[in-house]
Scaffold this active site. Sequence first.
Site, short mmCIF file in Angstrom:
data_model
loop_
_atom_site.label_atom_id
_atom_site.label_comp_id
_atom_site.label_asym_id
_atom_site.label_seq_id
_atom_site.Cartn_x
_atom_site.Cartn_y
_atom_site.Cartn_z
N TYR A 92 -50.64 18.15 35.05
CA TYR A 92 -51.48 18.76 34.04
C TYR A 92 -51.31 18.06 32.70
CZ TYR A 92 -47.23 21.10 32.35
OH TYR A 92 -45.98 21.37 31.86
N CYS A 93 -52.35 18.19 31.87
CA CYS A 93 -52.26 17.83 30.45
C CYS A 93 -52.47 19.13 29.68
CB CYS A 93 -53.26 16.76 30.08
SG CYS A 93 -55.00 17.23 30.28
N PHE A 94 -52.97 19.06 28.46
CA PHE A 94 -53.06 20.28 27.67
C PHE A 94 -54.15 21.22 28.18
CE2 PHE A 94 -54.44 22.80 23.92
CZ PHE A 94 -53.26 23.50 23.76
N SER A 100 -55.52 14.38 32.19
CA SER A 100 -55.22 14.73 33.58
C SER A 100 -56.06 13.91 34.55
CB SER A 100 -55.49 16.22 33.83
OG SER A 100 -54.55 17.02 33.17
N TYR A 121 -52.12 23.04 30.70
CA TYR A 121 -51.04 23.82 30.10
C TYR A 121 -51.57 25.06 29.40
CZ TYR A 121 -47.30 25.19 26.95
OH TYR A 121 -46.37 25.93 26.27
#
Length: 353
Positions: A92-94, A100, A121
């Site tokens: 995952y990214c933010f 991602s 996230y």
Amino acid sequence: MFVDDYQKIFLSDRPMLDVRAPIEFEQGHFQHAQNKPLLDNQQRQSIGLCYKEQGQDAAIEMGWQMATEEVIEARINHWAEFTRANPEGCLYCFRGGLRSRFSQQLLQQHGIDYPIVKGGYKAMRQFLLQELKQACQEAPLIIIAGPTGSGKTKAIEQIERCIDLEAEACHRGSAFGQLLNAQQPAQISFENNISQRWLKLGRERAVLMEDEGRLIGRLNLPDYLQAAMQKAPLVQIEEPLEQRCQWVIEDYVLSPLQHISLEEFSHNLSANLYRIRKRLGGLRYQALQKEFEQACQSWSKQQEASAFYGPIEQLLRDYYDPMYKYQLQQRQGQVLFRGRCQELVDWCREQNL
């Protein structure tokens, strides 16, 4: 390929590859996540500024310019190592967006299919926050109360359905509570960990927590958790002052002196005592400071901890006990049990807690 069952992710302790920048990870993360960033802090800042000023296409172009063969190879090596060790994991990214998808594409180009957490996230963080708020509103909660040194932590370690707030905060909660060689987590990580622990315990049966103030070290208990704790029923540990003094000596004197020098211990003790000097009052503070100095000198000569008994007894009786009694009066919940530390542990087992 996406995953979006956040509850299953946290209940199973699914390994997570966090491709956010290191600064984002430091500000808040999950227990079973490892940070192997796509962009370093400077790259993230530069691309973010470009996105804001020139739009997405320009930001993507800048990202490709930064993605030299050496950079891509380093990222792939780190990610591939993680995916081999954690084939059941996800990344995952933010927000589950560009970073991602780009990371997933790079992995796919090297023969690795790895799922993205939908929403990233942010979505998982919101899930845990909502779960914690609902638990505070709906789940039965019992507070373990007792004066300083009465063995609350010893009881918590033996009770299955407990959330150890001080362990999650890496701090014992008092002016003397900073743990050796343990840095407190970020506020967001602290909240994430409490929520994840409660999620695993479930809401069907009562969960126990130690009575805490608003702050544990530098970390805040969320307002809604404080409110739930204030209304919850209590179990109270009542131990003789002599026993409490012995446990405080074990936990706050003998244990630290196994790991640090007497000089460092004495410095920490003096600094912690100084923090509460105004509440102690000038004369009491000076007297305690002198007694603790003499106790340290006695330890240096004979390795004998008995000299600490006197000032610790005074500190408990004249400072911590009145404060505990006042705080106890503010509690709204009924008292379910009173007894010694081991008696409380036995009672909890009888109650299937």
